[in-house]
Structures are given as C-alpha cells and as structure tokens.
Design an enzyme around this catalytic site. Structure first.
Site, PDB file in Angstrom:
ATOM      1  N   CYS A 196      19.583  -1.694  79.334  1.00  0.00           N
ATOM      2  CA  CYS A 196      20.182  -2.999  79.032  1.00  0.00           C
ATOM      3  C   CYS A 196      20.605  -3.166  77.574  1.00  0.00           C
ATOM      4  O   CYS A 196      21.211  -4.184  77.233  1.00  0.00           O
ATOM      5  CB  CYS A 196      19.221  -4.116  79.438  1.00  0.00           C
ATOM      6  SG  CYS A 196      17.598  -4.040  78.669  1.00  0.00           S
ATOM      7  N   HIS A 197      20.337  -2.196  76.736  1.00  0.00           N
ATOM      8  CA  HIS A 197      20.637  -2.339  75.300  1.00  0.00           C
ATOM      9  C   HIS A 197      21.218  -1.035  74.782  1.00  0.00           C
ATOM     10  O   HIS A 197      20.471  -0.174  74.333  1.00  0.00           O
ATOM     11  CB  HIS A 197      19.358  -2.701  74.554  1.00  0.00           C
ATOM     12  CG  HIS A 197      19.569  -3.058  73.111  1.00  0.00           C
ATOM     13  ND1 HIS A 197      19.568  -2.123  72.095  1.00  0.00           N
ATOM     14  CD2 HIS A 197      19.770  -4.253  72.506  1.00  0.00           C
ATOM     15  CE1 HIS A 197      19.734  -2.729  70.938  1.00  0.00           C
ATOM     16  NE2 HIS A 197      19.869  -4.018  71.156  1.00  0.00           N
ATOM     17  N   PHE A 198      22.394  -0.776  74.855  1.00  0.00           N
ATOM     18  CA  PHE A 198      23.530  -1.510  75.382  1.00  0.00           C
ATOM     19  C   PHE A 198      24.109  -0.704  76.529  1.00  0.00           C
ATOM     20  O   PHE A 198      24.029   0.521  76.512  1.00  0.00           O
ATOM     21  CB  PHE A 198      24.601  -1.669  74.304  1.00  0.00           C
ATOM     22  CG  PHE A 198      24.139  -2.460  73.118  1.00  0.00           C
ATOM     23  CD1 PHE A 198      24.162  -3.841  73.147  1.00  0.00           C
ATOM     24  CD2 PHE A 198      23.682  -1.821  71.984  1.00  0.00           C
ATOM     25  CE1 PHE A 198      23.763  -4.580  72.035  1.00  0.00           C
ATOM     26  CE2 PHE A 198      23.273  -2.556  70.873  1.00  0.00           C
ATOM     27  CZ  PHE A 198      23.301  -3.936  70.898  1.00  0.00           C
TER      28      PHE A 198
ATOM     29  N   VAL B 229      20.445   2.323  73.119  1.00  0.00           N
ATOM     30  CA  VAL B 229      19.677   2.469  71.884  1.00  0.00           C
ATOM     31  C   VAL B 229      18.443   1.562  71.998  1.00  0.00           C
ATOM     32  O   VAL B 229      18.520   0.472  72.564  1.00  0.00           O
ATOM     33  CB  VAL B 229      20.544   2.115  70.652  1.00  0.00           C
ATOM     34  CG1 VAL B 229      21.049   0.699  70.699  1.00  0.00           C
ATOM     35  CG2 VAL B 229      19.810   2.393  69.363  1.00  0.00           C
TER      36      VAL B 229
ATOM     37  N   PHE C 258      14.414  -0.366  78.174  1.00  0.00           N
ATOM     38  CA  PHE C 258      15.383  -0.981  77.256  1.00  0.00           C
ATOM     39  C   PHE C 258      16.693  -0.216  77.180  1.00  0.00           C
ATOM     40  O   PHE C 258      17.719  -0.792  76.849  1.00  0.00           O
ATOM     41  CB  PHE C 258      14.783  -1.177  75.860  1.00  0.00           C
ATOM     42  CG  PHE C 258      14.012   0.003  75.331  1.00  0.00           C
ATOM     43  CD1 PHE C 258      14.659   1.095  74.793  1.00  0.00           C
ATOM     44  CD2 PHE C 258      12.628   0.004  75.392  1.00  0.00           C
ATOM     45  CE1 PHE C 258      13.943   2.171  74.311  1.00  0.00           C
ATOM     46  CE2 PHE C 258      11.899   1.073  74.902  1.00  0.00           C
ATOM     47  CZ  PHE C 258      12.560   2.164  74.361  1.00  0.00           C
TER      48      PHE C 258
END
EC number: 4.2.1.59
Length: 171
Positions: A69-71, A76, A66
């Site tokens: 892709c976040h962010f 985070v 994650f």
C-alpha cells in the site's frame, strides 16, 4: 537477578501481550505494528553517551504488509515506521530497566531521512543510544537513534523521548 541482554521474536511477542514486564507495564505493539524481529543487544552501559544502548533487527521480505500500500507500483517502507520502531525500542528499554507504567512516545528532536527500505532489502538494523533516563513521577528516557538497511545508515533521530506512566487517564 541477571538481566537478559538479547530478546527473540517470541520474547517480543510476549512483551506485546503484556507478559514480559508484567501487567500494566511497558508493552510493544502487536504485529503488524511491531517493527522489530529481535533485539540482539541491550545494555544499561555503553552507547555513544555511556548510558545504555540497544541494537535490534527487522527482517525484510516483499510480503510485508506496507509494501502493498505504500506506494502502489513504487513499494517502500514508510519512514514513520522506522521512527516508530525507535520509539518502541526506547520504551522497551524503560520496561527492561524495571520502570513501571505504560509507554508513550513523547516526541523527538531532529529526524532525517536519506535513504529507503525497498522490498529487495534483507535486514533493517536499529541502533539506539540512551542519552538520559529521568526517574520520578514520570519515568522518561531520551535517546538518539539510527536506522540502517543492509549495513547502510538511512535515517537518524535525535532526542527521541518516551515516558512510562502509571496512569494514562489524563494523558
């Protein structure tokens, strides 16, 4: 028979394959959605409401899926993954208690986010306090939970609800 009170990553992977509580019963999601590496304590006594508790952990490293892709440029852990982990653990509790059926998250009361999990963190700890277990046509657990990162509480959720269903056909 004595219940097991701690579970390793391999135990949790067995649960994700439907091997821990038996076919058709509560399962955890498979990686990457499995948001727990170990359950260090589970009991049907204790906790804030004296009805049961779980303590579980997730090891954090910058390579977790994650963060990419976040962010982009501001990595985070999505807060919804911490919330989902708490639902996963409430469902696990129902399976551990021997309640038959497949687990489904049914909602929650108030959820608060007041911190974040960054790639520099080492460990997330989940604390679940069982408030009530209803047994009948639907087996349902209601719990409060919190998420901490490296010892600092960052999310809380009240009234986490998970049910186990012997049939999800009309769900």
């Amino acid at each position: 028979m004595t219940k097991q009170h701690a579970f390793t990553r391999e135990d949790l992977l067995r649960c994700s394959r439907g091997e821990l509580f038996g076919p058709g019963n509560a399962q955890l999601p498979a990686p990457n959605m499995l948001m727990v590496d170990r359950i260090t304590h589970i009991s049907d006594e204790g906790g804030k409401f004296s009805k049961g508790e779980l303590v579980a952990e997730l090891d954090i490293n910058p390579d977790l899926w994650f963060f990419a892709c976040h962010f982009e440029g501001d990595p985070v852990m999505p807060g919804c993954l911490g919330l989902d982990a708490m639902w996963q653990l409430v469902g696990f509790y129902l399976g551990w208690q021997g309640n038959p059926g497949r687990g489904r998250a049914l909602g929650s009361g108030e959820v608060k986010f007041f911190g974040q999990v960054l790639p520099t963190a080492k460990k997330v700890t989940y604390n679940i306090h069982i408030k009530r277990v209803l047994k009948g046509k639907l087996n349902l657990a209601i719990a409060d939970g919190s998420v901490s990162v490296d010892g600092r509480e960052i999310y809380t959720a009240e009234g986490l609800r998970v049910g186990v269903f012997t049939s999800t056909e009309n769900f």
